[in-house]
Design a protein around this motif. Structure first.
Motif, PDB file in Angstrom:
ATOM      1  N   ALA A   1       0.854  -1.192   0.000  1.00 60.39           N
ATOM      2  CA  ALA A   1       0.000   0.000   0.000  1.00 60.39           C
ATOM      3  C   ALA A   1       0.883   1.232   0.000  1.00 60.39           C
ATOM      4  N   ALA A   2       0.649   2.114  -0.957  1.00 65.61           N
ATOM      5  CA  ALA A   2       1.506   3.276  -1.158  1.00 65.61           C
ATOM      6  C   ALA A   2       0.816   4.561  -0.719  1.00 65.61           C
ATOM      7  N   SER A   3       1.622   5.536  -0.319  1.00 67.13           N
ATOM      8  CA  SER A   3       1.107   6.855   0.017  1.00 67.13           C
ATOM      9  C   SER A   3       2.212   7.885  -0.191  1.00 67.13           C
ATOM     10  N   GLY A   4       1.809   9.137  -0.271  1.00 66.92           N
ATOM     11  CA  GLY A   4       2.782  10.214  -0.374  1.00 66.92           C
ATOM     12  C   GLY A   4       3.178  10.611  -1.779  1.00 66.92           C
ATOM     13  N   PHE A   5       2.572   9.978  -2.761  1.00 63.77           N
ATOM     14  CA  PHE A   5       2.834  10.352  -4.149  1.00 63.77           C
ATOM     15  C   PHE A   5       1.631   9.916  -5.001  1.00 63.77           C
ATOM     16  N   THR A   6       1.621  10.360  -6.246  1.00 63.92           N
ATOM     17  CA  THR A   6       0.503  10.024  -7.134  1.00 63.92           C
ATOM     18  C   THR A   6       0.737   8.635  -7.704  1.00 63.92           C
ATOM     19  N   PHE A   7       0.264   7.666  -6.978  1.00 69.03           N
ATOM     20  CA  PHE A   7       0.535   6.257  -7.277  1.00 69.03           C
ATOM     21  C   PHE A   7       0.196   5.899  -8.719  1.00 69.03           C
ATOM     22  N   SER A   8      -0.904   6.421  -9.211  1.00 65.52           N
ATOM     23  CA  SER A   8      -1.440   5.962 -10.498  1.00 65.52           C
ATOM     24  C   SER A   8      -0.590   6.332 -11.699  1.00 65.52           C
ATOM     25  N   ILE A   9       0.400   7.200 -11.541  1.00 63.56           N
ATOM     26  CA  ILE A   9       1.193   7.608 -12.700  1.00 63.56           C
ATOM     27  C   ILE A   9       2.592   7.026 -12.684  1.00 63.56           C
ATOM     28  N   TYR A  10       2.876   6.166 -11.722  1.00 62.69           N
ATOM     29  CA  TYR A  10       4.220   5.603 -11.622  1.00 62.69           C
ATOM     30  C   TYR A  10       4.216   4.083 -11.760  1.00 62.69           C
ATOM     31  N   ASP A  11       5.254   3.610 -12.464  1.00 61.10           N
ATOM     32  CA  ASP A  11       5.463   2.176 -12.549  1.00 61.10           C
ATOM     33  C   ASP A  11       5.838   1.641 -11.167  1.00 61.10           C
ATOM     34  N   MET A  12       5.496   0.379 -10.939  1.00 63.79           N
ATOM     35  CA  MET A  12       5.810  -0.277  -9.673  1.00 63.79           C
ATOM     36  C   MET A  12       6.503  -1.607  -9.950  1.00 63.79           C
ATOM     37  N   SER A  13       7.268  -2.063  -8.984  1.00 63.05           N
ATOM     38  CA  SER A  13       7.923  -3.356  -9.144  1.00 63.05           C
ATOM     39  C   SER A  13       8.092  -4.046  -7.799  1.00 63.05           C
ATOM     40  N   TRP A  14       8.276  -5.340  -7.874  1.00 59.36           N
ATOM     41  CA  TRP A  14       8.615  -6.167  -6.718  1.00 59.36           C
ATOM     42  C   TRP A  14      10.025  -6.706  -6.913  1.00 59.36           C
ATOM     43  N   TYR A  15      10.804  -6.631  -5.860  1.00 59.15           N
ATOM     44  CA  TYR A  15      12.140  -7.210  -5.821  1.00 59.15           C
ATOM     45  C   TYR A  15      12.198  -8.200  -4.665  1.00 59.15           C
ATOM     46  N   ARG A  16      13.236  -9.020  -4.654  1.00 61.80           N
ATOM     47  CA  ARG A  16      13.455  -9.905  -3.523  1.00 61.80           C
ATOM     48  C   ARG A  16      14.947 -10.048  -3.265  1.00 61.80           C
ATOM     49  N   GLN A  17      15.260 -10.365  -2.031  1.00 57.52           N
ATOM     50  CA  GLN A  17      16.653 -10.578  -1.655  1.00 57.52           C
ATOM     51  C   GLN A  17      16.735 -11.776  -0.721  1.00 57.52           C
ATOM     52  N   ALA A  18      17.423 -12.798  -1.181  1.00 55.43           N
ATOM     53  CA  ALA A  18      17.644 -13.993  -0.381  1.00 55.43           C
ATOM     54  C   ALA A  18      18.937 -13.819   0.407  1.00 55.43           C
ATOM     55  N   PRO A  19      19.085 -14.555   1.510  1.00 57.75           N
ATOM     56  CA  PRO A  19      20.311 -14.444   2.316  1.00 57.75           C
ATOM     57  C   PRO A  19      21.552 -14.710   1.477  1.00 57.75           C
ATOM     58  N   GLY A  20      22.515 -13.787   1.562  1.00 60.62           N
ATOM     59  CA  GLY A  20      23.769 -13.951   0.852  1.00 60.62           C
ATOM     60  C   GLY A  20      23.723 -13.668  -0.621  1.00 60.62           C
ATOM     61  N   LYS A  21      22.574 -13.178  -1.092  1.00 62.74           N
ATOM     62  CA  LYS A  21      22.438 -12.893  -2.526  1.00 62.74           C
ATOM     63  C   LYS A  21      22.081 -11.440  -2.748  1.00 62.74           C
ATOM     64  N   GLU A  22      22.279 -11.001  -3.986  1.00 59.45           N
ATOM     65  CA  GLU A  22      21.914  -9.631  -4.334  1.00 59.45           C
ATOM     66  C   GLU A  22      20.405  -9.514  -4.519  1.00 59.45           C
ATOM     67  N   ARG A  23      19.911  -8.305  -4.330  1.00 57.15           N
ATOM     68  CA  ARG A  23      18.493  -8.048  -4.572  1.00 57.15           C
ATOM     69  C   ARG A  23      18.220  -8.190  -6.071  1.00 57.15           C
ATOM     70  N   GLU A  24      17.113  -8.838  -6.405  1.00 62.19           N
ATOM     71  CA  GLU A  24      16.795  -9.072  -7.807  1.00 62.19           C
ATOM     72  C   GLU A  24      15.353  -8.682  -8.111  1.00 62.19           C
ATOM     73  N   LEU A  25      15.150  -8.265  -9.362  1.00 68.26           N
ATOM     74  CA  LEU A  25      13.810  -7.922  -9.826  1.00 68.26           C
ATOM     75  C   LEU A  25      12.976  -9.192  -9.978  1.00 68.26           C
ATOM     76  N   VAL A  26      11.778  -9.150  -9.435  1.00 67.17           N
ATOM     77  CA  VAL A  26      10.844 -10.264  -9.570  1.00 67.17           C
ATOM     78  C   VAL A  26       9.802  -9.971 -10.646  1.00 67.17           C
ATOM     79  N   ALA A  27       9.197  -8.771 -10.574  1.00 74.51           N
ATOM     80  CA  ALA A  27       8.152  -8.411 -11.537  1.00 74.51           C
ATOM     81  C   ALA A  27       7.971  -6.907 -11.549  1.00 74.51           C
ATOM     82  N   GLY A  28       7.545  -6.383 -12.695  1.00 75.49           N
ATOM     83  CA  GLY A  28       7.278  -4.964 -12.814  1.00 75.49           C
ATOM     84  C   GLY A  28       5.990  -4.731 -13.562  1.00 75.49           C
ATOM     85  N   ILE A  29       5.336  -3.602 -13.274  1.00 75.17           N
ATOM     86  CA  ILE A  29       4.076  -3.262 -13.913  1.00 75.17           C
ATOM     87  C   ILE A  29       4.050  -1.768 -14.171  1.00 75.17           C
TER      88      ILE A  29
END
Length: 115
Positions: free
Chosen positions: A22-50
């Motif tokens: 849930a987002a706040s503080g900006f105009t959510f509807s005009i910005y792309d969003m993405s999910w990332y993940r970071q496993a122990p000992g690994k770099e953060r990686e892109l999972v999905a974007g919209i």
């Protein structure tokens, strides 16, 4: 810009979880969003974007066919539906956006896939 993530937890292999951001503080509807993940000992990686209107979506090869990203611009929320979870999906999951060239991240939600 603030995000409140929820929906993580412990699930058995093959199970499902739905993450919310849930987002706040900006105009959510005009910005792309993405999910990332970071496993122990690994770099953060892109999972999905919209894109802002949801017209274009991309996924990491490792989650294609199992995860679905979506958004509800009336609720300022982006979702990640995760099905057929595998132990290698265990990670902290973060939502992210870029506003005026600055990246903003959620606090992260832990997803653990284990029997």
């Amino acid at each position: 810009v603030q995000f409140v993530e929820s929906g993580g937890g412990l699930v058995q292999p093959g199970g499902s979880l739905r993450l919310s951001c849930a987002a706040s503080g900006f105009t959510f509807s005009i910005y792309d969003m993405s999910w990332y993940r970071q496993a122990p000992g690994k770099e953060r990686e892109l999972v999905a974007g919209i894109t802002s209107a949801g017209s274009r979506i991309n996924y990491a090869d490792s989650v294609k066919g199992r995860f679905t990203i979506s958004r509800d611009n009336t609720k300022n929320t982006v979702y990640l539906q995760m099905n057929s979870l595998k132990p290698e999906d265990t990670a902290v999951y973060y939502c992210r956006t870029t506003v005026y060239y600055h990246n903003y991240w959620g606090q992260g939600t832990q997803v653990t896939v284990s029997s």
